[in-house]
Scaffold this motif. Structure first.
Motif, short mmCIF file in Angstrom:
data_model
loop_
_atom_site.label_atom_id
_atom_site.label_comp_id
_atom_site.label_asym_id
_atom_site.label_seq_id
_atom_site.Cartn_x
_atom_site.Cartn_y
_atom_site.Cartn_z
N GLU A 1 0.60 0.38 9.37
CA GLU A 1 -0.86 0.39 9.34
C GLU A 1 -1.42 1.49 10.25
O GLU A 1 -2.30 2.25 9.85
CB GLU A 1 -1.36 -0.99 9.80
N GLN B 1 4.80 -1.81 -8.81
CA GLN B 1 5.15 -1.56 -7.42
C GLN B 1 4.53 -2.58 -6.47
O GLN B 1 5.12 -2.93 -5.47
CB GLN B 1 4.64 -0.18 -7.03
N SER C 1 -4.01 -0.70 -8.40
CA SER C 1 -4.85 0.44 -8.77
C SER C 1 -5.22 0.52 -10.25
O SER C 1 -6.11 1.28 -10.59
CB SER C 1 -4.15 1.73 -8.33
N GLN D 1 -6.09 -4.63 6.64
CA GLN D 1 -7.30 -4.79 7.43
C GLN D 1 -8.08 -6.01 6.96
O GLN D 1 -8.66 -6.73 7.79
CB GLN D 1 -8.13 -3.51 7.36
N PHE E 1 -7.46 -1.43 -15.48
CA PHE E 1 -7.51 -2.25 -16.68
C PHE E 1 -7.42 -3.75 -16.42
O PHE E 1 -7.36 -4.55 -17.32
CB PHE E 1 -6.41 -1.86 -17.66
N TRP F 1 -3.64 0.64 2.54
CA TRP F 1 -4.72 1.00 3.43
C TRP F 1 -5.67 -0.16 3.72
O TRP F 1 -5.98 -0.47 4.86
CB TRP F 1 -5.47 2.19 2.82
N LYS G 1 -4.55 4.01 -22.11
CA LYS G 1 -4.03 3.33 -20.93
C LYS G 1 -3.14 4.24 -20.11
O LYS G 1 -3.14 4.21 -18.89
CB LYS G 1 -3.23 2.09 -21.33
N LEU H 1 -4.09 6.53 -4.06
CA LEU H 1 -2.72 6.38 -3.59
C LEU H 1 -2.74 5.69 -2.23
O LEU H 1 -3.49 6.06 -1.34
CB LEU H 1 -2.07 7.76 -3.46
N GLN I 1 3.41 6.66 -13.58
CA GLN I 1 2.49 7.53 -12.87
C GLN I 1 2.87 9.00 -12.98
O GLN I 1 2.02 9.86 -13.01
CB GLN I 1 2.52 7.16 -11.38
N PRO J 1 -5.84 -1.39 15.41
CA PRO J 1 -5.08 -0.32 14.74
C PRO J 1 -5.74 1.06 14.80
O PRO J 1 -5.05 2.07 14.84
CB PRO J 1 -4.92 -0.82 13.30
#
Lengths: 321, 321
Positions: free
Chosen positions: A268, A153, A87, A131, A90, A127, B181, A122, B153, B304
């Motif tokens: 999923e 993470q 996410s 797929q 940068f 997500w 950042k 998030l 976060q 799914p």
């Protein structure tokens, strides 16, 4: 649409790319088009060996990906690479770097390379990546490599996407405590000490083996090997591919493959269900039911649990039945 | 239960602590007891000024919290402190440190201090912190300070919990790019350059003002002040409290307070609804419906999305109606 799916299954790169774009650009909750794609692909999955590649920045992830692709191609196997951008907004630069390095394989029809942003929301990776992997799997590639660009993470998250997780380390990347903190001791099916021509590589290999013996790992009959390689020159990559095959065989014979894939499908399906509901609860633009409930909570007229119950009672089931 | 709530509203520390524990230990989906607590508290909220305190490790968050508590107490206001521990399992030490420092206020009945772990699950902070804040608000404290222990976060997340977000910076903590950042330029209602007796503090203050003018901030009539303070000696803390009051007045008069609280309540209701559903989908122990659906997805018998639809159709509404 069924024509597009047929062309993707025939290995036509443009069709594959188009389907991955549907995943990437799908609205929250999936949308009609993506639902159609997934329904059409469902019967054609399960062939690809999905290999996750992770490690701290600087260990040589892109170089290793490229070397692995070369090794797999020389063994006659087709390969898709999915570079997932976590996410952070940068990392555009690193991603571009990947793209340039991967041009080595640009003219090889047996290689498909694609990077995908997780759009900063998030659960973005959770997500969209599974797929996209379904698309690449159904397109018939023998091996699908998933690589995260960046840190954090996502290193652990990627282990949840793959059949086999390869953790890259390198000499001079910090001590064992760093490895423990990053959580990599629990997730690897295969460890590769890259840049093994550098000082300290043997010590890293030995330390890692020692730590793995002490780590809190799932009680499995698979003991993760710790290999050495120099991705830059391709040294040791044949051994890495052999270890990947060995792990895949073990996954199959032990029943672990099915267990892992079921766990993944479960996450999923749950994520899709939650996002579908979120989309139902939210009407873009004007004030929706959720806003009205929130306003009542602020005024103290309703507690948040009672508001959630109302939301679920009213909005969980589609209006038409 | 209603007796416990009455005692908490009367300011009895043990009763307040007990209610926060209910939040912290509640099962996924809340559970009956927490639902009762929240229903009983609902009419009594909205009084407290909820102030979030955030900043990189080393800026002096705990010292500033302590100094703020002292300043607010000398003005006759009651204060609750909620120290939220983000999901990292490695911050136990820092948390203990906080606790020891906060013993300054241990004998003051107008101060309540509590730390809360977010239990490492995704959305942990989003799930439990708002409910703990409801307890502290209903207990009648004038000001509730929320502080995150740790990094990442959570710095941005805390802005979603508070009426007013204070961002702490300090000289020698890295250049402006670091600030950009970390995402702090978008979230602060008030910036405090702590350790302002050190070299470079004036430059940090000036740089920050410049960056804030260029930052992509919401179009509001509030221009966040950049103050200087030395939390260790209490210097500048009266000005910080004055700025907090000024921001609160602005929040009220501009209608922003209600808008922010509604947005927060919205996220809270949504999170509770999602967790309630998750709990319904999952039967602990034996194989549940979600497992069965996941197995069908792995076999390619269902895609799914179709599995998610089935899950929603079967399990979104409680069996009894």
């Amino acid at each position: 649409m069924s024509d597009l799916v047929a062309r993707a299954r025939g290995g036509e790169p443009r069709a594959v790319a188009r389907l991955v774009s549907y995943v990437e650009n799908a609205p929250v909750g999936g949308g009609e088009r993506l639902r159609e794609v997934m329904a059409a692909l469902a019967p054609h999955g399960g062939h690809a060996h999905i290999v996750g590649l992770t490690g701290a920045p600087g260990v040589g992830k892109s170089t290793t990906t490229s070397a692995l692709v070369r090794e797999l191609r020389s063994a006659g196997r087709t390969v898709a690479v999915l570079a997932v951008d976590p996410s952070s907004p940068f990392s555009g630069g690193a991603l571009l770097g990947d793209r340039i390095r991967m041009t080595d394989h640009a003219t090889d029809p047996g290689v498909f390379i694609r990077s995908m942003a997780s759009r900063g929301h998030l659960g973005g990776l959770a997500w969209s990546a599974p797929q996209a992997l379904r698309v690449l799997d159904a397109a018939g590639f023998d091996v699908v490599l998933v690589e995260t660009v960046g840190v954090g993470q996502s290193e652990v998250e990627i282990a949840g996407l793959a059949d086999t997780t390869v953790v890259l380390v390198a000499p001079g990347m910090g001590d064992g405590i760093q490895a423990a903190k990053a959580g990599i001791l629990e997730i690897g099916d295969l460890y590769v000490v890259n840049k093994a021509d550098r000082d300290g590589a043997t010590k890293v290999q030995r330390d890692l083996r020692g730590m793995l013996r002490l780590a809190d790992r799932p009680a499995e009959s698979w003991a993760p090997p710790v290999l050495a390689a120099v991705a830059q020159s391709g040294k040791g990559m044949a051994e890495v591919v052999a270890a990947l095959d060995e792990h895949r065989d073990w996954l199959r014979s032990s029943g672990t493959l099915e267990a892992r894939r079921t766990r993944r499908a479960r996450a999923e399906v749950e994520a899709i269900a939650v996002e579908t509901l979120r989309a139902r609860w939210t009407t873009v633009g004007e004030m929706d039911d959720l806003d009205a409930l929130a306003a009542e909570v602020v005024k103290g007229e309703r507690d948040p649990y009672a508001a959630a119950d109302t939301l679920l009672a009213e909005k969980s089931v589609p209006d038409a039945e």
